[in-house]
Design a protein around this motif. Sequence first.
Motif, mmCIF file in Angstrom:
data_model
loop_
_atom_site.group_PDB
_atom_site.id
_atom_site.type_symbol
_atom_site.label_atom_id
_atom_site.label_comp_id
_atom_site.label_asym_id
_atom_site.label_seq_id
_atom_site.Cartn_x
_atom_site.Cartn_y
_atom_site.Cartn_z
ATOM 1 N N ARG A 89 0.849 -1.194 0.000
ATOM 2 C CA ARG A 89 0.000 0.000 0.000
ATOM 3 C C ARG A 89 0.884 1.243 0.000
ATOM 4 N N PRO A 90 0.586 2.234 -0.826
ATOM 5 C CA PRO A 90 1.502 3.373 -0.987
ATOM 6 C C PRO A 90 1.873 4.085 0.309
ATOM 7 N N ASP A 91 0.976 4.112 1.286
ATOM 8 C CA ASP A 91 1.290 4.806 2.537
ATOM 9 C C ASP A 91 2.135 3.960 3.491
ATOM 10 N N ARG A 92 2.487 2.716 3.065
ATOM 11 C CA ARG A 92 3.266 1.831 3.930
ATOM 12 C C ARG A 92 4.549 1.331 3.254
ATOM 13 N N THR A 93 4.987 2.042 2.239
ATOM 14 C CA THR A 93 6.234 1.641 1.584
ATOM 15 C C THR A 93 7.432 2.014 2.452
ATOM 16 N N ARG A 94 8.587 1.424 2.120
ATOM 17 C CA ARG A 94 9.862 1.674 2.798
ATOM 18 C C ARG A 94 9.833 1.254 4.271
ATOM 19 N N GLU A 95 9.028 0.232 4.563
ATOM 20 C CA GLU A 95 8.996 -0.321 5.918
ATOM 21 C C GLU A 95 9.469 -1.776 5.946
ATOM 22 N N GLY A 96 9.926 -2.288 4.823
ATOM 23 C CA GLY A 96 10.370 -3.674 4.756
ATOM 24 C C GLY A 96 9.264 -4.671 4.451
ATOM 25 N N GLY A 98 7.534 -5.082 1.606
ATOM 26 C CA GLY A 98 7.738 -5.704 0.302
ATOM 27 C C GLY A 98 8.769 -6.817 0.362
ATOM 28 N N ARG A 99 9.861 -6.596 1.077
ATOM 29 C CA ARG A 99 10.898 -7.617 1.210
ATOM 30 C C ARG A 99 10.343 -8.858 1.906
ATOM 31 N N ARG A 100 9.578 -8.669 2.955
ATOM 32 C CA ARG A 100 9.020 -9.806 3.674
ATOM 33 C C ARG A 100 8.031 -10.577 2.804
ATOM 34 N N LEU A 101 7.249 -9.866 2.002
ATOM 35 C CA LEU A 101 6.329 -10.549 1.090
ATOM 36 C C LEU A 101 7.096 -11.404 0.086
ATOM 37 N N VAL A 102 8.138 -10.824 -0.518
ATOM 38 C CA VAL A 102 8.914 -11.568 -1.514
ATOM 39 C C VAL A 102 9.561 -12.790 -0.884
ATOM 40 N N GLU A 103 10.092 -12.646 0.304
ATOM 41 C CA GLU A 103 10.714 -13.784 0.979
ATOM 42 C C GLU A 103 9.705 -14.903 1.217
ATOM 43 N N GLU A 104 8.481 -14.539 1.606
ATOM 44 C CA GLU A 104 7.445 -15.555 1.828
ATOM 45 C C GLU A 104 7.037 -16.214 0.511
#
Length: 332
Positions: A89-96, A98-104
């Motif tokens: 979600r655009p208001d929650r970027t740069r919090e890690g 996206g990285r956690r989603l990709v890892e999962e």
Amino acid sequence: MGVDIEQFNPHNQAALRAWWEVGHAATADRPGKPWPLWEQSRVALPTPNPERGVTLVAAIDGREMVGAGLVIRTLKENLHTAMAFAYVRPDRTREGIGRRLVEELEVIAAGDGRTTIQSEAYLPPGGSGTGPELFARALGYEVASRESIKELTLADFVARRDALAASAPVPEGYRVITFDTVCPEDHLASFGRLLGMLMSEVPLGELDLQASEWTPERIREAEQRQVSVGRHLLTAMAIAPDGSVAGVSDLRVDDSDPAYGQIGITIVDPAHRGRRLGLVLKTATHDLAVATWPGLVSVDTSNAEVNTWMNAVNEALGYRTIETLLELQKKL
């Protein structure tokens, strides 16, 4: 961080709607039609697909969904690969998140025996080195191919139609037939032979993909799935003098979104190239789309930047580049 990554069942409409909203918000700044309508996702994602397995995941913070992801696994061939996509979600970027989603997503793919993960990043036309690409590289994804995403306004096509017909007539001895989704029985086997060539004939760059086999039974199963979700494959097929299928192209429109279409496949048998059949077939599919869907506004497509032949065909039809697509790949 307080954010949990969870899988969920696409039959859970509330969760699916929240997932769709995240993806919609995350892609809202892109040009064209980057995200399907809710009605398309509501119908297509829970419907079994004989070609693909799909797993949906969500990033949950308290009672809010702040990230969305999916893994797509082919079920007929290329069983070593999976495609993974993550949205925040655009208001929650740069919090890690996206990285956690990709890892999962990678864990899910590896658990299914997949060893090659593919994904996509979207940039302004001709762009490079922007945020999505840098994020992908940081996670170990390399650019395997570059494509151009193009869009055509149907009004522009109609304005060019007569000139196209004059420049690319149906070659002598050939004929073109058209149909909606369901291939005529007498051309089914030959159609399957041509589909089997697709991965070996289109420019793949460094993408780790292998050729497929399309039996009549597989084609019919795939057609039935398209019909069940309200998707129309408006298809033009070139029939050679000997009765074989020399080429095919399709343009896809959904019942739930009749203003927008998308090009599916276009392939001409190497033995029949040099006759402008690609342009003939694409003109025929666009003619069929205009006649069948008078409210159709635009169509999009994508082609490898190195595919000069198909890019020339699309330019003749009136397509213009709106984005650069990076095909990404990572070996686990």
